[in-house]
Each structure stands twice: as structure tokens, then as C-alpha cells.
Design a protein around this motif. Sequence first.
Motif, PDB file in Angstrom:
ATOM      1  N   THR A   1      -8.851   4.896 -18.206  1.00 51.03           N
ATOM      2  CA  THR A   1      -8.018   4.621 -17.452  1.00 51.03           C
ATOM      3  C   THR A   1      -7.339   3.757 -18.464  1.00 51.03           C
ATOM      4  O   THR A   1      -7.486   3.671 -19.573  1.00 51.03           O
ATOM      5  CB  THR A   1      -8.611   3.435 -16.312  1.00 51.03           C
ATOM      6  OG1 THR A   1      -9.227   2.398 -17.056  1.00 51.03           O
ATOM      7  CG2 THR A   1      -9.103   3.943 -15.145  1.00 51.03           C
ATOM      8  N   PHE A   2      -5.907   3.188 -18.201  1.00 53.16           N
ATOM      9  CA  PHE A   2      -5.325   2.330 -19.181  1.00 53.16           C
ATOM     10  C   PHE A   2      -5.967   1.190 -19.753  1.00 53.16           C
ATOM     11  O   PHE A   2      -6.095   0.789 -20.792  1.00 53.16           O
ATOM     12  CB  PHE A   2      -3.902   1.867 -18.655  1.00 53.16           C
ATOM     13  CG  PHE A   2      -2.971   2.884 -18.602  1.00 53.16           C
ATOM     14  CD1 PHE A   2      -2.513   3.338 -17.396  1.00 53.16           C
ATOM     15  CD2 PHE A   2      -2.530   3.470 -19.896  1.00 53.16           C
ATOM     16  CE1 PHE A   2      -1.559   4.310 -17.349  1.00 53.16           C
ATOM     17  CE2 PHE A   2      -1.297   4.307 -19.662  1.00 53.16           C
ATOM     18  CZ  PHE A   2      -0.682   5.051 -18.683  1.00 53.16           C
ATOM     19  N   PHE A   3      -6.476   0.593 -18.579  1.00 54.38           N
ATOM     20  CA  PHE A   3      -7.585  -0.551 -19.122  1.00 54.38           C
ATOM     21  C   PHE A   3      -8.710  -0.442 -19.938  1.00 54.38           C
ATOM     22  O   PHE A   3      -9.026  -1.403 -20.831  1.00 54.38           O
ATOM     23  CB  PHE A   3      -8.043  -1.403 -17.797  1.00 54.38           C
ATOM     24  CG  PHE A   3      -8.519  -2.599 -17.878  1.00 54.38           C
ATOM     25  CD1 PHE A   3      -9.874  -2.747 -17.666  1.00 54.38           C
ATOM     26  CD2 PHE A   3      -8.103  -3.801 -18.678  1.00 54.38           C
ATOM     27  CE1 PHE A   3     -10.715  -3.933 -17.852  1.00 54.38           C
ATOM     28  CE2 PHE A   3      -8.745  -4.900 -18.701  1.00 54.38           C
ATOM     29  CZ  PHE A   3     -10.160  -4.965 -18.404  1.00 54.38           C
TER      30      PHE A   3
ATOM     31  N   LEU B   1       3.115   0.037 -20.005  1.00 50.61           N
ATOM     32  CA  LEU B   1       2.501   1.564 -19.148  1.00 50.61           C
ATOM     33  C   LEU B   1       3.404   2.178 -18.606  1.00 50.61           C
ATOM     34  O   LEU B   1       3.134   2.951 -17.665  1.00 50.61           O
ATOM     35  CB  LEU B   1       1.394   0.759 -18.067  1.00 50.61           C
ATOM     36  CG  LEU B   1       0.516  -0.167 -18.709  1.00 50.61           C
ATOM     37  CD1 LEU B   1      -0.511  -0.306 -17.619  1.00 50.61           C
ATOM     38  CD2 LEU B   1      -0.152   0.414 -19.911  1.00 50.61           C
TER      39      LEU B   1
ATOM     40  N   ARG C   1       8.305  -5.062 -16.474  1.00 50.24           N
ATOM     41  CA  ARG C   1       8.281  -4.276 -15.014  1.00 50.24           C
ATOM     42  C   ARG C   1       7.485  -3.238 -15.339  1.00 50.24           C
ATOM     43  O   ARG C   1       7.595  -2.606 -16.191  1.00 50.24           O
ATOM     44  CB  ARG C   1       9.749  -4.229 -14.679  1.00 50.24           C
ATOM     45  CG  ARG C   1      10.545  -5.239 -14.263  1.00 50.24           C
ATOM     46  CD  ARG C   1      12.161  -4.782 -13.977  1.00 50.24           C
ATOM     47  NE  ARG C   1      12.879  -5.758 -13.012  1.00 50.24           N
ATOM     48  CZ  ARG C   1      14.131  -5.812 -13.059  1.00 50.24           C
ATOM     49  NH1 ARG C   1      14.912  -4.920 -14.126  1.00 50.24           N
ATOM     50  NH2 ARG C   1      14.463  -6.522 -12.538  1.00 50.24           N
ATOM     51  N   TYR C   2       6.722  -2.745 -14.221  1.00 52.78           N
ATOM     52  CA  TYR C   2       5.900  -1.657 -14.278  1.00 52.78           C
ATOM     53  C   TYR C   2       6.297  -0.658 -12.813  1.00 52.78           C
ATOM     54  O   TYR C   2       6.401  -1.128 -12.188  1.00 52.78           O
ATOM     55  CB  TYR C   2       4.291  -1.846 -14.132  1.00 52.78           C
ATOM     56  CG  TYR C   2       3.702  -0.635 -13.791  1.00 52.78           C
ATOM     57  CD1 TYR C   2       2.857  -0.301 -12.631  1.00 52.78           C
ATOM     58  CD2 TYR C   2       3.699   0.262 -15.021  1.00 52.78           C
ATOM     59  CE1 TYR C   2       2.438   0.830 -12.675  1.00 52.78           C
ATOM     60  CE2 TYR C   2       2.855   1.407 -14.945  1.00 52.78           C
ATOM     61  CZ  TYR C   2       2.287   1.885 -13.738  1.00 52.78           C
ATOM     62  OH  TYR C   2       1.366   2.849 -13.494  1.00 52.78           O
TER      63      TYR C   2
ATOM     64  N   LYS D   1      -6.210  -2.202 -10.882  1.00 53.98           N
ATOM     65  CA  LYS D   1      -7.477  -2.028 -11.567  1.00 53.98           C
ATOM     66  C   LYS D   1      -7.470  -1.106 -12.545  1.00 53.98           C
ATOM     67  O   LYS D   1      -8.057  -1.518 -13.713  1.00 53.98           O
ATOM     68  CB  LYS D   1      -8.543  -1.686 -10.304  1.00 53.98           C
ATOM     69  CG  LYS D   1     -10.058  -1.831 -10.875  1.00 53.98           C
ATOM     70  CD  LYS D   1     -10.352  -3.354 -10.997  1.00 53.98           C
ATOM     71  CE  LYS D   1     -11.873  -3.311 -11.089  1.00 53.98           C
ATOM     72  NZ  LYS D   1     -12.409  -4.757 -11.310  1.00 53.98           N
ATOM     73  N   ASP D   2      -7.061   0.018 -12.481  1.00 54.59           N
ATOM     74  CA  ASP D   2      -6.901   1.068 -13.601  1.00 54.59           C
ATOM     75  C   ASP D   2      -6.149   0.491 -14.868  1.00 54.59           C
ATOM     76  O   ASP D   2      -6.483   0.856 -15.761  1.00 54.59           O
ATOM     77  CB  ASP D   2      -6.481   2.309 -13.047  1.00 54.59           C
ATOM     78  CG  ASP D   2      -7.443   2.905 -12.425  1.00 54.59           C
ATOM     79  OD1 ASP D   2      -7.061   3.960 -11.543  1.00 54.59           O
ATOM     80  OD2 ASP D   2      -8.596   2.596 -12.129  1.00 54.59           O
ATOM     81  N   ASN D   3      -5.018   0.040 -14.523  1.00 55.33           N
ATOM     82  CA  ASN D   3      -4.048  -0.417 -15.468  1.00 55.33           C
ATOM     83  C   ASN D   3      -4.490  -1.733 -16.038  1.00 55.33           C
ATOM     84  O   ASN D   3      -4.489  -1.916 -17.528  1.00 55.33           O
ATOM     85  CB  ASN D   3      -2.613  -0.619 -15.023  1.00 55.33           C
ATOM     86  CG  ASN D   3      -1.933   0.741 -14.638  1.00 55.33           C
ATOM     87  OD1 ASN D   3      -2.647   1.867 -14.772  1.00 55.33           O
ATOM     88  ND2 ASN D   3      -0.864   0.573 -13.950  1.00 55.33           N
ATOM     89  N   TYR D   4      -4.947  -2.886 -15.531  1.00 55.07           N
ATOM     90  CA  TYR D   4      -5.375  -3.853 -16.347  1.00 55.07           C
ATOM     91  C   TYR D   4      -6.475  -4.543 -15.827  1.00 55.07           C
ATOM     92  O   TYR D   4      -6.844  -5.796 -16.303  1.00 55.07           O
ATOM     93  CB  TYR D   4      -4.055  -4.904 -15.576  1.00 55.07           C
ATOM     94  CG  TYR D   4      -2.651  -4.520 -15.561  1.00 55.07           C
ATOM     95  CD1 TYR D   4      -2.125  -4.191 -14.224  1.00 55.07           C
ATOM     96  CD2 TYR D   4      -1.914  -4.207 -16.921  1.00 55.07           C
ATOM     97  CE1 TYR D   4      -0.885  -3.448 -14.453  1.00 55.07           C
ATOM     98  CE2 TYR D   4      -0.854  -3.464 -16.895  1.00 55.07           C
ATOM     99  CZ  TYR D   4      -0.353  -3.383 -15.574  1.00 55.07           C
ATOM    100  OH  TYR D   4       1.154  -2.738 -15.396  1.00 55.07           O
ATOM    101  N   GLY D   5      -7.369  -3.857 -15.074  1.00 52.74           N
ATOM    102  CA  GLY D   5      -8.687  -4.084 -15.039  1.00 52.74           C
ATOM    103  C   GLY D   5      -8.870  -5.417 -14.004  1.00 52.74           C
ATOM    104  O   GLY D   5      -9.706  -6.138 -13.830  1.00 52.74           O
TER     105      GLY D   5
END
Lengths: 157, 364
Positions: free
Chosen positions: A42-44, A102, B149-150, B272-276
Motif C-alpha cells: 500500500t502507499f502507507f 498520491l 487534495r487527493y 487506511k491504505d494511503n495514510y494508515g
Amino acid sequence: MKPFIALSALSLTVLLGGCDNYPDVVDSNSPGPTPDSETNDTFFNADSLDANTVSGTLSNDNVSDYYKTSSSLFNERFNGQMTITLTGTGGNADIELFDSNLNLISWSRTEDSSEEEIIYWYSGAADSHRDVDGQHYILVSTPNGDTSDYTLTFTFN
Amino acid sequence: MFQPSNLAAFLPGLLSISLSMSLSMSLSTSVFADESNNTTSAYADPKSLSYSSYTLKQSAWTPSQYVGDLKDVVEFAGATAHVVEFRSPQNKALSVDVGAALRSNDDGDTEIESLLGAIEAGGIFFRIETSSSPGYINPEDGQSRFDKRYVIGERGFDASYTQINIGKSFDHMPSARWGVGYIEATQPAEIDLYTTGSTSYPDVLIDPEYQHQLLGIWIDFDNLQAAMHDDDGFALSMNRRGALRYGWGLTMDILFGLQASKSNQDLEKIVKDNYGLDLKYEDPMGIGWSLTYRLEYILAYRRPDSNVGLSFGIEGRAFQGLHSDDIFGSDDSVDNANEALGRLGIGDNSIFQYGPFVRLAWEI
């Protein structure tokens, strides 16, 4: 008259009470969640790309690997062309480049197992105001679940 | 998602059926008789006539007509629309109303933007209108990328609008109708992202195809037809000179009721996947309203067995809502650095569209 004033005051109180629409946000200095170092799916949880070359393996069980560029590879005053190349053996694999927000900014998605390449004009001035200077993300993925040993190379020209 | 190509396949068939019905009816002239006075009106009963109209207008989906927080990043191609509508005589047990809008953009491409269909049977009126337009989300002018912005998914999107009405005409005002209405609108929306801010996170998530649904009471007025029939209208001021009618009118379509909005994206997984972060988000609900208006100058000419009308002016649509958090406040909170809170912004559930139009209508 008095009941009217009381009712108006009550109505105003209710109205003003409903005007606080913003959520309460704790003022916290803690660093936030910790990425899982065991995976880069994942990105994170992206692996830090501290070197110009990294190798990995894609398969049906691991269809994507995420990498993030560390500031040691970037000079915030640099303006120039950067090249990202994906080579390898096996099946089809693609690469995509994302900015620090992102958002997808470039990609290379040929349909066979040919070499993939992204050439991107990097502007250090555009990123100099960001908290994480030069932060980009690279996604290496296989759209068909093919097994592929790849080498990802990142260079500035 | 609206598929113009699928619905367009039915349009020629519907048009041919309706045209056949109209031609068969127009061969004979029906005269409305007042049995109580044993007198005959100089004009044919409007319900015995078929109705056709052509409207030229600035397309409903253009950058200048998109008003809201996303105006600086959302783009549509500029375009004009050609709207045609046909209705068979209403004095039959079954009356059919069909129409279509063709959108021509600056590149010369033409596509079906909307379809309108209505059936009236036993005094009950059923109407459906759909429209759609592709769009694209770009960074603000002069910027090479989005700032804080995303954009979720693809930057390209399809905006759509669908309205369904079921109702009947008022007995003393045939040009007005009321009943139940449903609107489903899809367009980009911004979801504000609240975090503790200790790490750099975006301020908003942009969902390119966020959905709004409105269900409520509907009322509709058509002043051009009222002018063509010498009927009472809504905010209609007509003058007469022989067979000519002229004046100003405000044609409106109003719907008010309950509104529910939602994202079709898995926002919790994305954050969650992008920033946890663990995202707290609930699809909002509240009240909403839609107001479609047409401020027009009307010219109508009445003949014994036909009517012609011309109107021109400004038409537009306002679609807005207030969600419960906007009215009553919120108990939501971000309690630690591992959490995030998403909320739809108050200005992001609105649709404002306006532009000039010219409409020509005739009844035979």
C-alpha cells in the motif's frame, strides 16, 4: 410578550447550538501510525527507495509493490529530467508515478513483458514548500498476476 | 450510470409510434362543446392537439455553470444543447410524451445528453428525465498538481442527473401538475478530511462520482403551454392583441423532501491504505430541494385548430441540501493521531446550472 421572548430565546439557543458544525480535533504531536515494514503493498507501507536501483518479485499473490522516494535522492533546488525504468524477466509488469498527494501523474503500461519507462520533468521549486521534499511514490504492478522478477532503476539526468 | 447508447436505441421507435398517433389525430378537428350553455368555443380543445417543441440552450453541464467548492478543478467541455419534445393528444386514455437533448461541444462532437419520457394514463402522469455529461478533474489554473487534495480513482468522470415524477394536473390549472418526485444526481464532491495534522495529510478527498438522492413532493408549472391555451399560469402576465398573446412568465419545477448522499468508494480502505489512518465517515442524510426555473418572455399565437408559441430567456437549476450535521451540529471528533474524520462539505452537495434558451412550440 414574555412567552414570545422566551420562545424566541429558546429558538435562538437551539439555532446557535446547531451552528457548531466542526468536529473536535485533538491537538496531538504524536507521529501517527507506523508503517508495516514487512510489506509494501500500500502507499502507507511503501518501501523507502534509498538507492537508485532496487529489485523485487511480483506474482499472483503479490501483484503490487509500492516505493517512495526519500529526500536523499532529491535536491529541492533541482530542476530536470528524471527517468524511472523497469526491467526484468517473466511476465507483464507496469509502473506508475504518484506525487506526494498520491495523485497519479505518469505511467508506463505496455501490454507485454517489455521494458517500462517513465520520463518526468521534476521541478524542485514546486515541491520546496512541502513537508516531505521531493516525495514521490512508484507503483510496480502486474495486471494479470504474472510472475516477474524486476529491477527498478531511478536516475536524474 | 447513464448509458445514452442503450436508451437511444429505443428513441426512434418511441418517436415513430408517437408521430403515427399524432398524425392520425390531427386529420380530424375536435371541437370542445359546453353542454350546459350549448355554445362552441372558437378554439380546439388543447387536449385534442399533439404538442411538439424545439429548444436551443446552453448545455446543462458546462464549466461556467458548475458552482461550488470544486469549480476551480472540475472541467466540462463547453457545449450547446438541442432539445426536442413531442406529446400525443391528451384526450385519449393513454398519452405519450418523449423528448431528447443532443449536446454539441466545441470539438464538433454530438452526443445524447438527456432523454425525457412521460406517460399519462387515467389522469395520472409519469415522467422521467435523464441527462449526463463527461468531465475531468484538473489542478487549479497554473498548477501542475493538486495541492492538499487527493482525487479518488480516475480524474475523468461522468456526471448524471435523473428525475422521475408521478402525479396529476390541477383541475383548475391544467398547466400545473403535482405529485411525488425522485432525483438522483452524480457529480464530483469534496470530502473534508480532519486529522491531528502532526503529519502532512491532504485536506480533502475528491470523489469524482458522488451520489445524491432526493425523494419528496413535486410541483410543476409550464407557462408557455398556459399562454398557448389562455389558461391560468404561475407568475404569468400575458397581454392579448387579437390572436396574439405576449408577456413574461416564470415556469418552475419544484421538489422538496428527504435527501441522502453517499460515496460509492470504499473510503475507509482508501484512507487506511494511503495514510494508515482509521477513517470515521458516515454517508450524510438530511433535507433537500430542487428548483428548476425558466424566466421567459412568451409569444403565443392561437388559431382555431392549432397554436404556436415562442419563449426565450434564462433557465437554470438549483439542487441543494442540508444534512443533519449542518443543522444540528456534530459530536464527531478526532481523538488521536491514528484517526481521521471525513465529512461532506456544506457546499459540495449543490448543483447550480443556468444559461440562455429559446423554445419554439406548436400544437396541431
